[in-house]
Design an enzyme around this catalytic site. Structure first.
Site, PDB file in Angstrom:
ATOM      1  N   CYS A 284       0.304  -1.294  -0.106  1.00 40.34           N
ATOM      2  CA  CYS A 284      -0.097   0.343   0.156  1.00 40.34           C
ATOM      3  C   CYS A 284       0.896   1.204  -0.173  1.00 40.34           C
ATOM      4  CB  CYS A 284      -0.796   0.182   1.247  1.00 40.34           C
ATOM      5  SG  CYS A 284      -2.572  -1.238   0.983  1.00 40.34           S
TER       6      CYS A 284
HETATM    7  N1  LIG Z   1      -4.333  -5.672   1.461  1.00 39.08           N
HETATM    8  C1  LIG Z   1      -4.487  -4.627   1.771  1.00 39.08           C
HETATM    9  O1  LIG Z   1      -4.255  -4.269   2.497  1.00 39.08           O
HETATM   10  C2  LIG Z   1      -5.178  -3.783   1.376  1.00 39.08           C
HETATM   11  C3  LIG Z   1      -5.200  -2.310   2.108  1.00 39.08           C
HETATM   12  C4  LIG Z   1      -6.482  -1.252   1.289  1.00 39.08           C
HETATM   13  C5  LIG Z   1      -6.605  -1.524   0.150  1.00 39.08           C
HETATM   14  N2  LIG Z   1      -5.978  -2.986  -0.816  1.00 39.08           N
HETATM   15  C6  LIG Z   1      -6.392  -2.606  -2.404  1.00 39.08           C
HETATM   16  O2  LIG Z   1      -7.637  -3.699  -2.382  1.00 39.08           O
HETATM   17  C7  LIG Z   1      -8.201  -3.819  -3.643  1.00 39.08           C
HETATM   18  C8  LIG Z   1      -7.636  -5.824  -3.600  1.00 39.08           C
HETATM   19  O3  LIG Z   1      -6.349  -5.772  -2.764  1.00 39.08           O
HETATM   20  P1  LIG Z   1      -6.145  -7.618  -2.333  1.00 39.08           P
HETATM   21  O4  LIG Z   1      -4.819  -7.380  -1.525  1.00 39.08           O
HETATM   22  O5  LIG Z   1      -7.288  -7.909  -1.468  1.00 39.08           O
HETATM   23  O6  LIG Z   1      -5.576  -8.743  -3.390  1.00 39.08           O
HETATM   24  P2  LIG Z   1      -5.056  -9.806  -3.898  1.00 39.08           P
HETATM   25  O7  LIG Z   1      -4.085 -10.217  -4.765  1.00 39.08           O
HETATM   26  O8  LIG Z   1      -4.908 -10.616  -2.367  1.00 39.08           O
HETATM   27  O9  LIG Z   1      -7.253 -10.669  -4.220  1.00 39.08           O
HETATM   28  C9  LIG Z   1      -7.400 -10.152  -5.172  1.00 39.08           C
HETATM   29  C10 LIG Z   1      -7.810 -11.362  -5.319  1.00 39.08           C
HETATM   30  O10 LIG Z   1      -9.056 -11.042  -6.979  1.00 39.08           O
HETATM   31  C11 LIG Z   1      -9.110 -11.801  -7.874  1.00 39.08           C
HETATM   32  N3  LIG Z   1      -9.403 -11.635  -9.392  1.00 39.08           N
HETATM   33  C12 LIG Z   1      -8.438 -11.168  -9.794  1.00 39.08           C
HETATM   34  N4  LIG Z   1      -9.001 -10.434 -11.097  1.00 39.08           N
HETATM   35  C13 LIG Z   1     -10.766 -11.106 -10.608  1.00 39.08           C
HETATM   36  C14 LIG Z   1     -11.898 -11.065 -11.542  1.00 39.08           C
HETATM   37  N5  LIG Z   1     -11.522 -10.493 -12.649  1.00 39.08           N
HETATM   38  N6  LIG Z   1     -12.341 -12.033 -11.047  1.00 39.08           N
HETATM   39  C15 LIG Z   1     -13.116 -12.310 -10.009  1.00 39.08           C
HETATM   40  N7  LIG Z   1     -11.890 -12.367  -9.050  1.00 39.08           N
HETATM   41  C16 LIG Z   1     -10.747 -11.676  -9.235  1.00 39.08           C
HETATM   42  C17 LIG Z   1      -8.055 -12.422  -7.489  1.00 39.08           C
HETATM   43  O11 LIG Z   1      -7.573 -13.699  -7.980  1.00 39.08           O
HETATM   44  C18 LIG Z   1      -7.264 -12.512  -6.233  1.00 39.08           C
HETATM   45  O12 LIG Z   1      -7.847 -14.135  -5.588  1.00 39.08           O
HETATM   46  C19 LIG Z   1      -5.770  -3.356  -4.300  1.00 39.08           C
HETATM   47  O13 LIG Z   1      -6.292  -2.491  -5.109  1.00 39.08           O
HETATM   48  C20 LIG Z   1      -5.323  -3.287  -3.329  1.00 39.08           C
HETATM   49  O14 LIG Z   1      -4.885  -2.441  -3.343  1.00 39.08           O
HETATM   50  C21 LIG Z   1      -5.107  -3.626   0.146  1.00 39.08           C
END
Ligand SMILES: NC(=O)c1ccc[n+]([C@@H]2O[C@H](COP(=O)([O-])OP(=O)(O)OC[C@H]3O[C@@H](n4cnc5c(N)ncnc54)[C@H](O)[C@@H]3O)[C@@H](O)[C@H]2O)c1
Length: 446
Positions: A284
């Site tokens: 992040c």
């Molecule tokens: N992890 C954190 O701490 C955090 C905190 C705040 C914001 N975010 C933001 O939130 C978003 C998601 O982060 P995350 O850590 O959960 O990501 P991640 O990579 O852990 O998980 C994303 C999931 O989405 C799935 N995916 C991708 N495309 C898809 C589709 N078209 N249909 C269905 N599934 C799909 C992937 O297979 C994966 O399992 C990002 O933009 C990230 O920057 C993350």
């Protein structure tokens, strides 16, 4: 004279109907993307009483989650177990389920590729769900991204099958702000910012999150909500850069950085404490501000100077830290080449298992390139294979510590007994002042 008939706004009616369903717990939810963000919010919605289905492209992940195995690092196990036990939380790979959902959340990754935002997953998710959306569905984007994404990138995809956002479709943005590893601020305790395409969209999204968290903070647009998230993480990046540069100045001037920070932090207003370290990590703080700098250059041609500078300063911290370790060895007559160094903690922050963008591993890469013989321990990480550093975890024993020319404490996990480790070490380089023992002859602090 007949009274003029009151014109009704169809979007207002749809929003009111949805809010009523959310409040009556009859609304159904689907969450696209079952990573840390998507699974957390899906579990929270199910726990709050709504039938919820998590959708992911990854069939293995869906199979594990469907059988009740929480396989996503960082997700609150208790939240998942509670939600799963309600029987209201299911999983699938089929995006067609959004056709039966009142609320659709999109929580897919938004990585950077060569410092440019890669919105392919948002585009993929938008295209996949667009064809199934029914009138009155509320779609909320949660992925971190630059202002304008919800309206300019997601909206056209959702509308490509005849729906019109703000008319028969409700559209909003709400950023996930949870802090991995922070047990003091659980899901419900972190206020939600929501910004909709119209006031009716905002009202519906606010009602949804109102069921999951204690405080909802509506803003006037999707773009304001998108930018609020980037401001939060950019604020951290810039302030961390400030203390990282202060630490370098203090080292040059022979002033104790931590004493200075402790003193400044006694001010009851106008100062927030940030601490220096070997660099910023996770996915992040190092990444999110780049959306802003990229957008500024793309749209205005102007650099967002402060943010770019902060990134440069933080990016140099791993090499600065490695040089400070080399200096510490040097003062004891030990050349870094051939020295035996034991690194403790390689994740990007304490008590989480995440090594993404971890500055600790970059510090090791520098030391390794100078010929140091490295070993490491981390309770969360069994092996490292990054930046040319390939190591397997060692068992943390007194012999291992005593055998090292220096122990480098990079990420002070709570399980480390620092008094014991300090007692065994001939030199302990503490990159985070976790020992708080800056006057000890065998402890050097960044
Ligand atoms: N992890 C954190 O701490 C955090 C905190 C705040 C914001 N975010 C933001 O939130 C978003 C998601 O982060 P995350 O850590 O959960 O990501 P991640 O990579 O852990 O998980 C994303 C999931 O989405 C799935 N995916 C991708 N495309 C898809 C589709 N078209 N249909 C269905 N599934 C799909 C992937 O297979 C994966 O399992 C990002 O933009 C990230 O920057 C993350």
């Amino acid at each position: 004279m007949p009274r003029p008939r009151r014109r009704t706004d169809p979007a207002a009616d749809l929003s009111r109907t949805l809010v009523a369903a959310i409040e009556a717990n009859t609304a159904t939810v689907s969450v696209i993307g079952q990573g840390y963000v998507g699974l957390s919010v899906a579990a929270a919605a199910a726990r709050a009483g709504m039938r919820t289905i998590g959708v992911d492209l990854d069939a293995d992940r869906v199979a594990s989650l469907s059988s009740g195995q929480q396989v996503v690092p960082g997700v609150d196990d208790e939240l998942f177990v509670e939600a799963f036990a309600t029987g209201r939380l299911g999983f699938t790979t089929d995006p067609a389920v959004v056709g039966d959902s009142d609320v659709v959340l999109i929580c897919v990754p938004t990585p950077l590729i060569d410092s440019r935002p890669d919105l392919a997953a948002i585009e993929g998710a938008g295209a996949a769900v667009g064809r199934y959306l029914m009138p009155g569905t509320l779609v909320i984007l949660e992925s971190t991204t630059y202002p304008g994404t919800t309206e300019q990138v997601l909206r056209p995809l959702l509308e490509s099958h005849g729906r019109v956002a703000g008319a028969d479709l409700l559209l909003a943005y709400s950023p996930e702000r949870i802090n991995p590893g922070d047990h003091a601020h659980g899901f419900a305790g972190v206020p939600r910012v929501v910004g909709g395409l119209t006031e009716h969209c905002t009202a519906a999204a606010a009602a949804f999150y109102g069921r999951l968290v204690d405080i909802v903070h509506p803003v006037s647009s999707c773009r304001a909500a998108e930018l609020a998230k980037l401001l939060e993480n950019t604020y951290r990046l810039v302030n961390i850069a400030l203390v990282n540069e202060l630490a370098q100045l203090c080292a040059d001037q022979g002033i104790d950085t931590w004493e200075v920070i402790d003193a400044a932090a006694t001010k009851p207003f106008g100062f927030q404490r940030f601490e220096p370290g070997p660099g910023v990590g996770g996915h992040c703080i190092p990444l999110d501000p780049a959306y802003l700098t990229w957008q500024s250059r793309r749209d205005t041609g102007r650099p967002f100077r402060l943010v770019e500078l902060a990134k440069d300063i933080n990016d140099q911290m791993p090499s600065y830290t490695a040089r400070r370790i080399m200096d510490s060895l040097n003062r004891r007559g030990i050349a870094v080449k051939g020295s035996k160094l034991l690194a403790l903690g390689v994740t990007y922050k304490p008590d989480v298992g995440d090594v993404r963008e971890s500055a600790a591993i970059q510090v090791l890469a520098h030391l390794s390139s100078w010929g140091a013989k490295l070993s490491f321990h981390d309770p969360f990480v069994t092996s490292i294979d990054e930046h040319g550093v390939k190591l397997r975890r060692r068992r943390l024993t007194e012999d291992l510590v005593r055998d090292a020319d220096a122990v480098i404490l990079l990420t002070p996990h709570a399980t480390y007994d620092l008094d014991e480790i300090a007692g065994w070490s001939s030199l302990l380089f503490d990159a985070r002042n976790a020992t708080g023992r800056r006057d000890h002859p065998d402890i050097e602090v960044l």
